[in-house]
Enzyme design. Structure first.
Site, PDB file in Angstrom:
ATOM      1  N   SER A  96      -9.852  -0.722   7.021  1.00 16.88           N
ATOM      2  CA  SER A  96      -9.252  -0.531   5.698  1.00 16.88           C
ATOM      3  C   SER A  96      -8.520  -1.737   5.133  1.00 16.88           C
ATOM      4  CB  SER A  96      -8.298   0.676   5.724  1.00 16.88           C
ATOM      5  OG  SER A  96      -9.017   1.870   5.857  1.00 16.88           O
ATOM      6  N   LYS A 108       0.852  -1.187   0.000  1.00 17.01           N
ATOM      7  CA  LYS A 108       0.000   0.000   0.000  1.00 17.01           C
ATOM      8  C   LYS A 108       0.889   1.238   0.000  1.00 17.01           C
ATOM      9  CE  LYS A 108      -3.867   2.074   2.608  1.00 17.01           C
ATOM     10  NZ  LYS A 108      -4.741   1.922   3.803  1.00 17.01           N
ATOM     11  N   SER A 163      -9.662   1.748   2.897  1.00 17.36           N
ATOM     12  CA  SER A 163      -8.838   2.564   2.026  1.00 17.36           C
ATOM     13  C   SER A 163      -7.791   1.780   1.248  1.00 17.36           C
ATOM     14  CB  SER A 163      -8.133   3.638   2.852  1.00 17.36           C
ATOM     15  OG  SER A 163      -7.240   3.050   3.797  1.00 17.36           O
TER      16      SER A 163
END
Length: 486
Positions: free
Chosen positions: A178, A79, A154
């Protein structure tokens, strides 16, 4: 040979160790997959083909010398909220569009020590604020199961790239769901470890008392193998717990006969789709059939307050953490004025997106002198009550079982105009972050061709217990083996 992009970590490791497969072959297969699918999926912010192939070559040399670890030569993604030395880390924000960190996050170093191969950095909601990856300043990631739908957020890019077989595994971060929510939306396995289990050093902070790093994988065994690499004490993170991490993969063995599982009623609220609840009931039947006792009458009365608590505490911490982005030290800088205060104001106005600015304003308001006691202090008190309720439940139960999300993956653009509707997507995941608990989302079926996730929650530092339950479920079902047609 089996389609290389379908291999799990464990399967890849076996072939690499037996010299029936090279890391270069495995890496090239995934880079080709990325090249083919990225115009449609858009999971990656940055792809690093040259360095990935160089790392794969080094891994093959190490294997040739007899030096192989469980993740050696395995292609993975990160990420874009994790610092990577020499590779830009944007947090999917214009504010950090060209930022290249001078150091690695702790977990990045740990994976490098294992010999894992970094394919690239994945798209996300800006500064990890969102539930759909639509808040990225650059583009929206698409769900591999239906490209008209969101992948969750997210960490949407990290979930989508594993679901689309663009990477064998990935890392994400989880502040209010997330990792688990996109894992559910993309039908992959996603673990939010206990707070303090994995070092946050080098993770760009959103809400420091809630953030935690964890893996996305194809199954629970792979999840355990990644956790073996990244978990453990790090003295550079003041919240890292000074204890030896367990061998997560060895904890998977054994049945779950006699395990006591609780099902909190509050997680099946009015906004829960009936067909999702039905899938969770089917999953409970599987767990019961494996010998676990299931109590469906558990109550956690303060659960309805968790969303409000989160949206006071998380924005308050974000307001403080994001104050460093002023255009002076690093990141985007508005330089069309000689007035310092105007430059700082314009830097933040132009560098941050709408959702980030919304949360900064909420947090600044909650921390202001006239409202600190009424909002922030009160939210901290309710946080304590929520944690105590979980602690009381775990005196009786080995784990709690809930849906991961109350809804199915929704259409791109469907909820953007209503922030509250977007926030409601995390009602099943937020309480776990508030209490610092471990939780895992695993595939539990499909409704209208879209994935449903099962969430298993454990007491603090009982990560291996929830992984054992999840592994038992996956041994008895095949939902995690389903892949999208791309």
């Amino acid at each position: 040979m089996t389609d290389l992009i379908k291999l799990t970590i464990a399967q890849s490791h076996k072939l690499l160790k037996e010299r029936k497969l090279s890391s270069a072959e495995l890496t090239r297969a995934h880079l080709d997959r990325i090249e083919k699918l990225e115009p449609e999926i858009k999971a990656f912010m940055t792809v690093c083909p040259e360095s990935a192939l160089a790392q794969a070559k080094a891994a093959d040399e190490a294997i040739k010398q007899g030096h192989i670890r469980p993740l050696t030569g395995i292609p993975m993604a990160l990420k874009d909220v994790l610092c990577t030395k020499g590779i830009r880390t944007t947090c999917s924000s214009r504010m950090l569009e060209n930022f290249v960190p001078p150091y690695n996050a702790h977990v990045v170093d740990k994976l490098a020590e294992e010999g894992a191969v970094l394919l690239g950095k994945t798209n996300m909601d800006e500064f990890a604020m969102g539930s759909s990856t639509e808040n990225s300043a650059f583009f929206t990631t698409h769900n591999p199961w239906n490209t008209a739908k969101v992948p969750g957020g997210s960490s949407g890019g990290s979930a989508a790239c594993v679901a689309a077989s663009e990477a064998v595994f990935s890392l994400g971060s989880d502040t209010g769901g997330s990792i688990r929510q996109p894992a559910s939306f993309c039908s992959v396995t996603g673990l939010k470890p206990s707070y303090g289990m994995v070092s946050r050093y080098g993770l760009v902070a959103f809400a420091s008392s809630l953030d935690q790093i964890g893996p996305f994988t194809k199954d629970v065994l792979d999840c355990a193998l990644v956790m073996n690499a990244i978990a453990g004490f790090d003295d550079r993170d003041s919240t890292s717990v000074p204890q030896t991490a367990p061998d997560f993969s060895s904890c998977l063995d054994g049945d779950i006969k006699g395990f006591k599982l609780g099902v909190p009623k509050e997680y099946f609220s009015h906004n829960m789709r009936a067909d999702i609840a039905e899938k969770i009931n089917d999953a409970l039947g599987v767990l019961s059939g494996l010998g676990a006792s299931v109590d469906r009458e558990v109550s956690l009365p303060h659960t309805p307050y968790a969303l409000a608590v989160y949206y006071i505490l998380a924005p308050s911490e974000a307001s403080a953490n994001l104050s460093r982005y002023d255009g002076v030290k690093y990141g985007y800088s508005y330089n069309q004025t000689e007035n310092m205060w105007e430059a700082m104001e314009k830097t933040r106005a132009k560098g941050f997106g709408p959702e980030v600015k919304r949360r900064i304003m909420i947090g600044t308001y909650a921390l202001s002198a006239g409202y600190y006691d009424a909002w922030y202090v009160k939210a901290q008190k309710v946080r304590t009550l929520i944690s105590q309720e979980f602690n009381n439940a775990f005196e009786k139960y080995d784990a709690l079982i809930t849906p991961t999300t109350p809804n199915l993956p929704f259409s791109i653009g469907e909820k953007l105009s209503d922030p509250f509707e977007m926030y409601m997507c995390d009602t099943c995941t937020i309480p776990i972050n508030i209490a610092g608990l471990p939780a895992i989302s695993i595939p539990a079926g499909f409704v209208d061709g879209l994935p449903v996730g099962l969430q298993i929650i454990g007491k603090p530092f009982a990560d291996q217990t929830i992984m054992r339950i999840a592994h038992a479920f996956q041994c008895a079902t095949a939902w995690h083996k389903e892949t999208p047609r791309l």
